[in-house]
Design an enzyme around this catalytic site. Sequence first.
Site, mmCIF file in Angstrom:
data_model
loop_
_atom_site.group_PDB
_atom_site.id
_atom_site.type_symbol
_atom_site.label_atom_id
_atom_site.label_comp_id
_atom_site.label_asym_id
_atom_site.label_seq_id
_atom_site.Cartn_x
_atom_site.Cartn_y
_atom_site.Cartn_z
ATOM 1 N N LYS A 251 -15.941 6.772 23.331
ATOM 2 C CA LYS A 251 -15.767 7.911 24.236
ATOM 3 C C LYS A 251 -15.959 9.219 23.462
ATOM 4 O O LYS A 251 -15.642 9.289 22.265
ATOM 5 C CB LYS A 251 -14.333 7.800 24.794
ATOM 6 C CG LYS A 251 -13.926 8.748 25.883
ATOM 7 C CD LYS A 251 -12.504 8.370 26.345
ATOM 8 C CE LYS A 251 -11.983 9.284 27.442
ATOM 9 N NZ LYS A 251 -10.624 8.871 27.903
ATOM 10 N N SER B 195 -10.233 8.430 32.946
ATOM 11 C CA SER B 195 -11.239 9.309 32.406
ATOM 12 C C SER B 195 -12.303 8.610 31.558
ATOM 13 O O SER B 195 -13.369 9.186 31.332
ATOM 14 C CB SER B 195 -10.572 10.393 31.563
ATOM 15 O OG SER B 195 -9.943 9.836 30.425
ATOM 16 N N SER C 181 -6.353 5.884 31.837
ATOM 17 C CA SER C 181 -7.768 6.198 31.623
ATOM 18 C C SER C 181 -8.588 5.090 30.979
ATOM 19 O O SER C 181 -9.810 5.192 30.916
ATOM 20 C CB SER C 181 -7.908 7.472 30.781
ATOM 21 O OG SER C 181 -7.644 8.601 31.579
#
Lengths: 92, 489
Positions: free
Chosen positions: B76, B151, B175
Site C-alpha cells: 500500500k 482503505s 481497512s
Amino acid sequence: MDIDVNKVAMLARIRLTDDEAAELGPQLSGILGYIEALSEVNTEGVAATAHPHDAAMPLRANVVTNGNRRDELQAPAPKIESGLYVVPKVIE
Amino acid sequence: MPFSSLSEIRSRLDAGETTAVEVAQLYLDRIAAHNDALNAFVHIDNAHVLAQAEASDKYRSEHDARPLEGLPIAVKDIFCTQDGPTRCCSKILKDFHAPYDAQVITHLKEAGAVLVGKTNMDEFAMGSSNETSAFGPCRNPWDTDTIPGGSSGGSAAAVAAALTPAALGTDTGGSIRQPASLTGITGLKPTYGRVSRRGIIAFASSLDQAGPMTRTVKDTAMITAAISGHDSGDATSVDNAPAVDWLGACDATDMKGLKIGRPKEYFIEGMDSEVRASVETALEKCKELGAEIVDISLPHTKYAVAAYYVIAPSEASANLSRYDSVRFGHRCDNPEDLLDMYTRSRDEGFGSEVKRRILTGAFALSSGYYDAYYLKAQQVRTLIQQDFIRAFETVDIIATPTSPVTAFKLGEKTDDPLTMYLSDIYTIAVNLAGLPGLSQPCGFANDMPVGLQWIAPAWREDSILSAASAYEAATDWTTRVPAQFGGES
C-alpha cells in the site's frame, strides 16, 4: 450541535474556502450528533484506554544510532539553504 | 499460475520449475494488461521489480532460499520505501520520496520478497471505499462499477485480480478486512503491537496495524511470520509478545472442540439478508467440522463506531499536524507569512475527507470539549475491550460477518460521510480492543463476495489461522476468480 467551523479549521491550521466551510459545517454537526450517543454510556470509574495492551512506555539508552543523515532527511523539504529549512519571514 | 497462492509459487520455485524473474514478469504483464481497468497500482517500476527478481534468483543459486524468496508482494502507498515515491495517495505528498524503509519493508526484503509496487488507497487511509484517493478511485474486479472497499482497496483489488499474489495493507478500523471481504480474498489484522508501525505513515497511532492480504490463509501466515516482531524503534511495538507457530497453525483440518462465539449484536436489522445467509451457512459448516456455536453478547458494540470517530480523528489531527510544508510536503505558492503558508498549503494539499477528520479531531480535542469527547471515548473503548475479555471466558474465538453489505457502486455513499462510516460497523471494535481479526471469503451475495470475520483474544492469531484454515480446506471459495480477469489458469 452548531459549531464554528472556521474557528476549528484555524485551530487545525487549515484555511477553508467559503464553499468548503458551508459544506463541512453541517457535515461536522451530523458527525458530532452521531457521536453524542456516547453520553448514554455510564463510564463512571472506568479507566481510559490509551494503549490496547496497557503496555508501559519503554525507555532506550540515549545514544546516537543513525549517524548524520541531514542531507537525505532534508531532501524532501520544499526549500532548504545551507542545511536550514527556509520559511517566510517570521519577525519583521 | 496467476491465481496461484504464494505457497504454490514457492513450491514451484523450490522445485526449479520457474524462476523469480519469470514470476515477476508474469505479474508485470498482468498489471500492464489490467491496471487501467482497476487503478489498483499507483506506482510501478518494471526495471526495479525485475532487478529484485534477478537478485533473488542469484541469491537462491548461492544460498538456502529465504522464507519469501522470489515471491512478489505489493505494498500500500502508506509504507515508506526508499525506492520510488511514497504518497499515501495524497496531493500533500505528491513529490515525497521517503529517506528510509518502513520496518516491515526491511523485513520483507530480508525475507527475499520482490516488492512489486505501490497500491491505491483512500487518502491517508481515511475511507472505506478507496474513493478519497488523490489518484482516483480503484475498482472491484468482480464488478468494475463497484468499489473494492477501503482503505486498502488497491491491495485488495490487485490480489483479487491476480495482478500480484499478495499485498500488504494497513488496518485502523477495518481497512484490511473490509476490502478483503468485498473482493473475496483473505486479510489479517494482527494483534496491536505485533507488527512495527515505524515508517508506516501514521493515521491513528493507537489503532493502526499492518498486515497481509492474500489468496489463502497460509499465505497470510507466511507474510505475518516475516513482518512481525518487536522493534525498538516503535515505542508501541510490544516486547516479548507471545510467539505463534504461524505455519503450524495452518495445518488444522477440523474444528473439534472449538467453541465459536456468535455475537447477537453482529446479526442485526440493516444487514443484507444474503450476506447474513452466507455467514449463517458458514457457521453451519463450522458445526459440521466439529465446532460448537455459542450465542454471546458484546453489549457495547453499538457505541464502537461513535467511539472510533472520536479517537481516530483526534489522533489523526495530531499526527497530520506534521504536514506543515516546512520539512516535507506540498507548499503553496508565494506565502505571505508563516500562518498563510501553513493554512493555505494544508487546504490545497488535503482532500475533503481528510479535512473532515482533522476538523472532527481538532474539535474533540479543543478546550472545553476534551472530557466530553476524547476522554469519554477512551472510557467507552475500555468497556468494549472488557466485552471481548468477558466473551473469551466462555468461547475460544468469535465469528461474525466482516461487512454488513457487499461492494456498493462507486459514488453511492460519497455524499454522506456518516453512511460511509457505518460500513466498518463490524470491524472497528476489533481495532479499539487491539485484537487480531481475519476476513476470509465465505460465499457470494448478489453475485459479489462475502467475508467471514474471525476475532481471537490478543496474541492468539494461531486460533484464527487454525479455524480459518479448516474452513478454507472444507470449502472452495478461495478458488473462485473474477471472470473478467480470469485469464489462463
